[in-house]
Design a protein around this motif. Structure first.
Motif, PDB file in Angstrom:
ATOM      1  N   ASN A 209       0.831  -1.199   0.000  1.00 46.86           N
ATOM      2  CA  ASN A 209       0.000   0.000   0.000  1.00 46.86           C
ATOM      3  C   ASN A 209       0.870   1.254   0.000  1.00 46.86           C
ATOM      4  N   ALA A 210       1.984   1.208   0.745  1.00 50.89           N
ATOM      5  CA  ALA A 210       2.894   2.355   0.773  1.00 50.89           C
ATOM      6  C   ALA A 210       3.536   2.575  -0.595  1.00 50.89           C
ATOM      7  N   LEU A 211       3.914   1.493  -1.277  1.00 53.82           N
ATOM      8  CA  LEU A 211       4.497   1.631  -2.614  1.00 53.82           C
ATOM      9  C   LEU A 211       3.495   2.247  -3.583  1.00 53.82           C
ATOM     10  N   ASP A 212       2.240   1.844  -3.485  1.00 53.53           N
ATOM     11  CA  ASP A 212       1.206   2.450  -4.335  1.00 53.53           C
ATOM     12  C   ASP A 212       1.061   3.935  -4.040  1.00 53.53           C
ATOM     13  N   ALA A 213       1.186   4.318  -2.754  1.00 47.88           N
ATOM     14  CA  ALA A 213       1.047   5.725  -2.383  1.00 47.88           C
ATOM     15  C   ALA A 213       2.211   6.556  -2.898  1.00 47.88           C
ATOM     16  N   LEU A 214       3.367   5.919  -3.117  1.00 42.85           N
ATOM     17  CA  LEU A 214       4.532   6.653  -3.630  1.00 42.85           C
ATOM     18  C   LEU A 214       4.417   6.970  -5.112  1.00 42.85           C
ATOM     19  N   ASP A 215       3.557   6.242  -5.805  1.00 43.72           N
ATOM     20  CA  ASP A 215       3.403   6.448  -7.244  1.00 43.72           C
ATOM     21  C   ASP A 215       2.839   7.835  -7.507  1.00 43.72           C
ATOM     22  N   GLY A 216       3.593   8.675  -8.181  1.00 42.29           N
ATOM     23  CA  GLY A 216       3.172  10.031  -8.495  1.00 42.29           C
ATOM     24  C   GLY A 216       3.560  11.057  -7.466  1.00 42.29           C
ATOM     25  N   ALA A 217       4.090  10.622  -6.319  1.00 44.16           N
ATOM     26  CA  ALA A 217       4.529  11.568  -5.291  1.00 44.16           C
ATOM     27  C   ALA A 217       5.960  12.011  -5.577  1.00 44.16           C
ATOM     28  N   PRO A 218       6.322  13.264  -5.242  1.00 42.63           N
ATOM     29  CA  PRO A 218       7.692  13.732  -5.493  1.00 42.63           C
ATOM     30  C   PRO A 218       8.692  12.977  -4.624  1.00 42.63           C
ATOM     31  N   GLY A 219       9.876  12.696  -5.201  1.00 41.80           N
ATOM     32  CA  GLY A 219      10.915  11.962  -4.462  1.00 41.80           C
ATOM     33  C   GLY A 219      11.689  12.872  -3.528  1.00 41.80           C
ATOM     34  N   PRO A 220      12.665  12.315  -2.811  1.00 41.59           N
ATOM     35  CA  PRO A 220      13.037  10.888  -2.797  1.00 41.59           C
ATOM     36  C   PRO A 220      11.993  10.053  -2.060  1.00 41.59           C
TER      37      PRO A 220
ATOM     38  N   ALA B 198       8.778  -0.730  22.216  1.00 42.74           N
ATOM     39  CA  ALA B 198       7.912  -1.164  23.310  1.00 42.74           C
ATOM     40  C   ALA B 198       7.350   0.055  24.021  1.00 42.74           C
ATOM     41  N   GLU B 199       6.070   0.021  24.280  1.00 45.22           N
ATOM     42  CA  GLU B 199       5.405   1.091  25.022  1.00 45.22           C
ATOM     43  C   GLU B 199       4.581   0.449  26.128  1.00 45.22           C
ATOM     44  N   GLY B 200       5.120   0.472  27.344  1.00 47.59           N
ATOM     45  CA  GLY B 200       4.421  -0.158  28.461  1.00 47.59           C
ATOM     46  C   GLY B 200       4.281  -1.645  28.212  1.00 47.59           C
ATOM     47  N   GLY B 201       3.069  -2.135  28.203  1.00 47.87           N
ATOM     48  CA  GLY B 201       2.843  -3.551  27.957  1.00 47.87           C
ATOM     49  C   GLY B 201       2.493  -3.868  26.527  1.00 47.87           C
ATOM     50  N   ALA B 202       2.809  -2.971  25.591  1.00 48.88           N
ATOM     51  CA  ALA B 202       2.437  -3.167  24.194  1.00 48.88           C
ATOM     52  C   ALA B 202       3.649  -3.009  23.292  1.00 48.88           C
ATOM     53  N   VAL B 203       3.545  -3.580  22.107  1.00 51.11           N
ATOM     54  CA  VAL B 203       4.539  -3.414  21.048  1.00 51.11           C
ATOM     55  C   VAL B 203       3.900  -2.574  19.953  1.00 51.11           C
ATOM     56  N   VAL B 204       4.582  -1.504  19.580  1.00 48.96           N
ATOM     57  CA  VAL B 204       4.061  -0.579  18.577  1.00 48.96           C
ATOM     58  C   VAL B 204       4.946  -0.644  17.346  1.00 48.96           C
ATOM     59  N   VAL B 205       4.335  -0.850  16.190  1.00 47.91           N
ATOM     60  CA  VAL B 205       5.056  -0.877  14.922  1.00 47.91           C
ATOM     61  C   VAL B 205       4.430   0.161  14.001  1.00 47.91           C
ATOM     62  N   ASP B 206       5.245   1.111  13.531  1.00 50.77           N
ATOM     63  CA  ASP B 206       4.783   2.148  12.611  1.00 50.77           C
ATOM     64  C   ASP B 206       5.351   1.890  11.227  1.00 50.77           C
ATOM     65  N   VAL B 207       4.497   1.999  10.219  1.00 50.60           N
ATOM     66  CA  VAL B 207       4.921   1.910   8.819  1.00 50.60           C
ATOM     67  C   VAL B 207       4.578   3.243   8.178  1.00 50.60           C
ATOM     68  N   ALA B 208       5.618   4.052   7.914  1.00 43.77           N
ATOM     69  CA  ALA B 208       5.425   5.422   7.418  1.00 43.77           C
ATOM     70  C   ALA B 208       5.999   5.547   6.013  1.00 43.77           C
ATOM     71  N   ASP B 209       5.273   6.251   5.147  1.00 41.39           N
ATOM     72  CA  ASP B 209       5.756   6.487   3.790  1.00 41.39           C
ATOM     73  C   ASP B 209       5.736   7.982   3.502  1.00 41.39           C
ATOM     74  N   THR B 210       6.399   8.362   2.446  1.00 43.76           N
ATOM     75  CA  THR B 210       6.439   9.766   2.021  1.00 43.76           C
ATOM     76  C   THR B 210       5.575   9.974   0.792  1.00 43.76           C
ATOM     77  N   GLY B 211       4.478   9.228   0.710  1.00 41.67           N
ATOM     78  CA  GLY B 211       3.635   9.258  -0.477  1.00 41.67           C
ATOM     79  C   GLY B 211       2.639  10.393  -0.491  1.00 41.67           C
ATOM     80  N   LYS B 212       1.559  10.180  -1.221  1.00 44.56           N
ATOM     81  CA  LYS B 212       0.562  11.229  -1.470  1.00 44.56           C
ATOM     82  C   LYS B 212      -0.305  11.536  -0.263  1.00 44.56           C
ATOM     83  N   GLY B 213      -0.396  10.622   0.682  1.00 49.90           N
ATOM     84  CA  GLY B 213      -1.242  10.844   1.850  1.00 49.90           C
ATOM     85  C   GLY B 213      -2.723  10.708   1.507  1.00 49.90           C
TER      86      GLY B 213
END
Length: 427
Positions: A331-342, A351-366
């Motif tokens: 989904n992130a690769l699709d969002a990068l299509d047409g967005a200015p680089g890089p 780890a945050e307290g008793g949880a594991v947090v995973v963030d997947v961030a892209d520089t795409g179109k939003g």
């Protein structure tokens, strides 16, 4: 199975709510109709007393009106206190007047005008002839109608003169009939509401099922297509002769076969309860990121980074969780299509307290807010040829199988998107 149970519960709840509404409405309207019927009966009794008064006053030798009797009849009529006081005051003002004035008052104010809307008929004591009627058609069979009214209410005897009795028969007012019919109309409306709701719910469910079936079929074709295409390519190289070492071809074919096995294992686990085991989150994320890096076109390079502590673990099913991350990266690769680089996709875990947090961030179109609200809905896609299942399937895997959450953490048009996965550290 759980979805069908929930659907059944919703339908039963809808029917139960409609039944409760219908019963409550029926009880309330019946009570209201009873009170209105009592008021109508009191009005008819007052009308009957007025007729009796008129008859007695007309036959009086001195022409004097029996004021005490009429006042007693007004007091016993059951009318509201203010109305009884008003009528008593009017009678007092006429007590000393000529008898004809009293007769004129009774006739003009009570007997003649439509002071009530109840159909009423005055007959002789034997109910063989009608002498007066109100709110009844002139050409009706008044005797037959009077007997029908007796099935609803007992007739009121009126002694017009000593030894001469007439009967006042009365039915239901139009308002009382409407109130009694109202529950039937309301139940019909509720039944129509249930039918429309049921049909609409069934249509939505069938539409979602159709979208899911189509999406799952396309997802399966997409998952199988990549390793199959790779295997076809290596077979063609083998046919060319000595251009590639057989050991290299065998290694690559083994990787593709392993990929096919993993895809089959993923689909096998959908719909069943997968086993969760403490797993190093970083290893899973790096494995998926490496798989995606090797399939990014060289014409549009994308930097895919993974920043996760090596000791970060969570109870996971590796195959399914890889599928989640893979869908997010695609989904992130699709969002990068047409967005200015890089172009860049950053995977970060902590780890945050008793949880594991995973963030997947892209520089795409939003995305705008409206798109972000619907992005996990089955069948929703911003791509012209998308089938809108990847993110919906990813959320289902995280929430239903891992007990976590998957949500859009940050997004804005032109500013990229961050998806956040939150998992418990302990099963």
């Amino acid at each position: 199975m759980q979805a069908y149970r929930t659907s059944t519960k919703l339908k039963l709840g809808l029917i139960a709510a409609a039944v409760v509404i219908g019963v409550a409405s029926l009880l309330f309207t019946q009570r209201l109709a009873g009170r209105l019927e009592a008021q109508d009966a009191a009005a008819v009794e007052l009308w009957a007393e007025a007729i009796a008064f008129q008859g007695r006053a007309g036959l009086s030798a001195q022409g004097a009106a029996p004021w005490d009797e009429l006042a007693a009849a007004v007091e016993a009529s059951g009318r509201p206190a203010p109305e009884r006081a008003r009528l008593a005051a009017a009678l007092d003002s006429l007590r000393d007047g000529p008898p004809s004035d009293g007769l004129d008052f009774v006739f003009s104010q009570i007997v003649e005008p439509q002071r009530f809307s109840v159909p009423a008929i005055v007959t002789d004591e034997a109910v063989t002839a009608a002498v007066l009627w109100r709110n009844v058609a002139d050409d009706a069979d008044h005797v037959a109608l009077a007997r029908e009214m007796d099935a609803l209410h007992d007739p009121i005897p009126v002694e017009v003169s000593p030894g001469f009795v007439q009967l006042v028969h009365y039915g239901e007012s139009p308002l009382a009939r409407l109130i009694r019919l109202f529950p039937v109309v309301q139940l019909a409306v509720v039944a129509l509401f249930i039918l429309v709701g049921y049909l609409g719910f069934s249509y939505v469910r069938r539409s979602e099922q159709s979208s899911l079936w189509v999406g799952m079929a396309r997802e399966a074709a997409h998952q199988l297509g990549t390793p199959l295409s790779s295997m076809i390519g290596w077979i063609e190289l083998l046919r060319l002769g000595d251009s590639v070492a057989p050991e290299t071809v065998a290694d690559e074919l083994e990787q593709d076969v392993e990929r096919l096995r993993r895809v089959a294992d993923r689909f096998e686990k959908i719909g069943s309860t997968p086993d969760l085991a403490p797993t190093a989150v970083g290893e899973v994320l790096e494995r998926v990121a490496d798989y995606i890096r090797r399939r990014v076109p060289t014409s549009a390079p994308v930097a895919i980074t993974v920043d996760v502590p090596p000791d970060l673990t969570a109870p996971l099913n590796g195959e399914l969780f890889e599928w989640v991350v893979e869908n997010l990266l695609k989904n992130a690769l699709d969002a990068l299509d047409g967005a200015p680089g890089p172009h860049r996709i950053a995977i970060a875990g902590r780890a945050e307290g008793g949880a594991v947090v995973v963030d997947v961030a892209d520089t795409g179109k939003g995305m705008d807010r409206a798109t972000a609200r619907h992005v996990f809905r089955p069948g929703f896609s911003t791509k012209r040829r998308g089938w809108g299942l990847g993110l919906s399937l990813a959320r289902r895997i995280v929430e239903s199988y891992h007990g976590g959450t998957l949500a859009v953490h940050e997004t804005a048009p032109g500013a990229g998107t961050t998806f956040r996965i939150t998992l418990a550290r302990q099963a």
